[in-house]
Design an enzyme around this catalytic site. Structure first.
Site, PDB file in Angstrom:
ATOM      1  N   GLU A 123     -13.651  17.050  29.676  1.00  0.00           N
ATOM      2  CA  GLU A 123     -12.314  17.424  29.875  1.00  0.00           C
ATOM      3  C   GLU A 123     -12.509  16.391  30.318  1.00  0.00           C
ATOM      4  O   GLU A 123     -10.537  14.948  30.134  1.00  0.00           O
ATOM      5  CB  GLU A 123     -11.633  19.046  30.291  1.00  0.00           C
ATOM      6  CG  GLU A 123     -10.070  18.046  30.521  1.00  0.00           C
ATOM      7  CD  GLU A 123      -9.653  19.357  31.690  1.00  0.00           C
ATOM      8  OE1 GLU A 123      -9.492  20.515  31.079  1.00  0.00           O
ATOM      9  OE2 GLU A 123      -9.515  18.600  32.707  1.00  0.00           O
TER      10      GLU A 123
ATOM     11  N   ARG B 120      -5.655  18.975  25.787  1.00  0.00           N
ATOM     12  CA  ARG B 120      -5.375  18.544  26.409  1.00  0.00           C
ATOM     13  C   ARG B 120      -5.412  17.249  25.788  1.00  0.00           C
ATOM     14  O   ARG B 120      -7.060  16.217  25.687  1.00  0.00           O
ATOM     15  CB  ARG B 120      -6.695  19.264  27.063  1.00  0.00           C
ATOM     16  CG  ARG B 120      -6.756  19.470  28.377  1.00  0.00           C
ATOM     17  CD  ARG B 120      -6.228  19.908  29.374  1.00  0.00           C
ATOM     18  NE  ARG B 120      -5.956  21.321  29.719  1.00  0.00           N
ATOM     19  CZ  ARG B 120      -5.425  22.203  30.460  1.00  0.00           C
ATOM     20  NH1 ARG B 120      -4.979  21.796  29.635  1.00  0.00           N
ATOM     21  NH2 ARG B 120      -6.263  22.492  31.542  1.00  0.00           N
TER      22      ARG B 120
ATOM     23  N   SER C 150     -11.226  21.044  35.417  1.00  0.00           N
ATOM     24  CA  SER C 150     -12.129  21.768  34.072  1.00  0.00           C
ATOM     25  C   SER C 150     -13.181  20.800  33.569  1.00  0.00           C
ATOM     26  O   SER C 150     -12.408  19.773  33.355  1.00  0.00           O
ATOM     27  CB  SER C 150     -11.649  22.688  33.739  1.00  0.00           C
ATOM     28  OG  SER C 150     -10.478  23.577  33.704  1.00  0.00           O
TER      29      SER C 150
END
Ligand code: FAD
Ligand code: EPU
Length: 338
Positions: free
Chosen positions: A334, A163, A238
């Site tokens: 995130e 990520r 998420s």
């Protein structure tokens, strides 16, 4: 290329948050981009793709929102077994995946149904079901805002990690990704079916020798069963990353919970499932008026309609603090906070 003023971005972010930008314009080419930047040399910029990984926490965005609409799907190199496909940054990621699968190009199937644009796909090295874009990435071209030059980035220069990429860290805010080239297989596809949920679903559907199209279908059905559709419930997937922690923390957790989901990262590091931690801490399905924690996936914070970005941000603060206190694990967001 009409420039709109005091423009509501509600339909341009999947959380569905009301936020008014001072200026808003689409751009379909580098020339359009250049002329917008010349017209507004001193405005704060926000490059917007599908708005599926951002949370607006302010009522206004005091600057220029540039909505990427650069299109294109071109084969730039081809051999017997491989093909290099260059996609405009403003293409929808899922449509790109579908076009590849129609041509029987493999490598993207596990990444089906991820919202957003191709241009944002390298930003956080999007990933799902055992594949990340770094596995198929060839290069990208990006516009350097300061010098107005176009620079090419190969995989090493992008510094991809879980990520993460150089565009989220060292080069944050400096580049606009114009197009991305992916290298895909034309035959002898390398199928990734190890992820538990894929294996189970293939078995359930009696598929013994899956095609890339089968994998895509299965991934889509798993995703539809777990993740809220942003058209119905506002969310950005998420909200937190899965934390990478030392094995000591895992051993401590295992004293209390024998079956903690964990994935080895190195000899002394493991990745934990943030969704599991948040569920164990009692947050899953909690509703606070018009926002909360999704009932099927604790990693997803949701806007049931009319919530303020700040409320969702405060909820994320409380969750981070609680997970720290209960498990000694620090969660990192995130989603990009604006
Ligand atoms: P935006 O939200 O528009 O932008 C994200 C960031 O990138 C912002 O900082 C923006 O300024 C910057 N940016 C966007 N385009 C450019 C560009 N061309 N050049 C420079 N900077 C740019 N992500 C995963 O990795 N895996 C998943 O499985 C996944 N599932 C999701 C499921 C749901 C239901 C949702 C809502 C989101 C999910 N996401 C997932 C997160 C999201 O889809 C990805 O991060 C996606 O790549 C974001 O693309 P976007 O175009 O919407 O980016
Ligand atoms: N889990 C729980 N409770 C929950 C959610 C998950 O116990 O509420 C457990 C599951 O049982 C499983 C583990 O956590 O053992 C992992 O769950 P899942 O397979 O659903 O994946 P995830 O770790 O929650 C990650 C990505 C998703 C990606 C999926 C599939 C991150 C931050 N999230 O989720 O990406 O789609 O794996 O690969 O890495 C996104 O980035 O926005 C995103 C949706």
């Amino acid at each position: 290329m009409e420039v709109r003023e005091n423009f509501n971005l509600k339909a341009f972010n999947t959380f569905g948050i009301d936020c008014y930008s001072k200026y808003f314009s689409t751009f379909e080419s580098v020339d359009e981009l250049k002329s917008l930047l010349e017209k507004f040399p001193n405005e704060k910029l926000l490059i917007l793709g599908g708005g599926s990984n951002i949370l607006f926490t302010e009522r206004n965005f005091d600057g220029l929102v540039l909505y990427n609409q650069i299109k294109g799907f071109d084969i730039i190199d081809e051999s017997d077994g491989f093909v290099s496909v260059k996609s405009g940054g403003g293409e929808s990621w899922h449509q790109f995946v579908m076009k590849c699968l129609e041509q029987n190009y493999g490598g993207v199937e596990n990444l089906s149904f991820i919202p957003g644009s191709v241009g944002a796909s390298p930003m956080q090295n999007i990933g799902a079901y055992g594949v990340e874009i770094k596995d198929i990435f060839e290069k990208l071209e990006a516009f350097h805002i300061k010098t107005k030059e176009i620079h090419t980035f190969n995989k090493d220069k992008c510094e991809f990690a879980y990520r993460e990429s150089v565009f989220k860290r060292k080069l944050k805010g400096q580049y606009i990704i114009l197009n991305v080239t992916y290298r895909l297989t034309k035959k002898h596809h390398s199928l990734k079916t190890d992820y538990g949920a894929i294996k189970d679903e293939l078995k359930k559907q009696n598929i013994n020798s899956p095609t890339i199209q089968d994998i895509s279908r299965v991934v889509i059905s798993i995703r539809e069963s777990k993740l809220p559709n942003p058209k119905e419930i506002g969310n950005a997937g998420s909200f937190f990353k899965n934390p990478i922690v030392s094995t000591d923390i895992l051993v401590e957790l295992q004293k209390h919970y024998a079956h903690v989901p964990n994935y080895p990262v190195s000899n002394d590091k493991v990745k934990l499932a943030a969704g599991w931690l948040i569920e164990k801490a009692g947050w899953k399905g909690k509703v606070f008026g018009n926002y909360g924690v999704h009932k099927k996936q604790a990693l997803v914070l949701v806007n049931y309609g009319g919530a303020k970005g700040n409320d969702i941000y405060s909820l994320s603060e409380q969750i981070i603090q609680d997970i720290q206190e209960k498990f000694g694990v620090t969660l990192e967001r995130e989603v990009n906070i604006l």
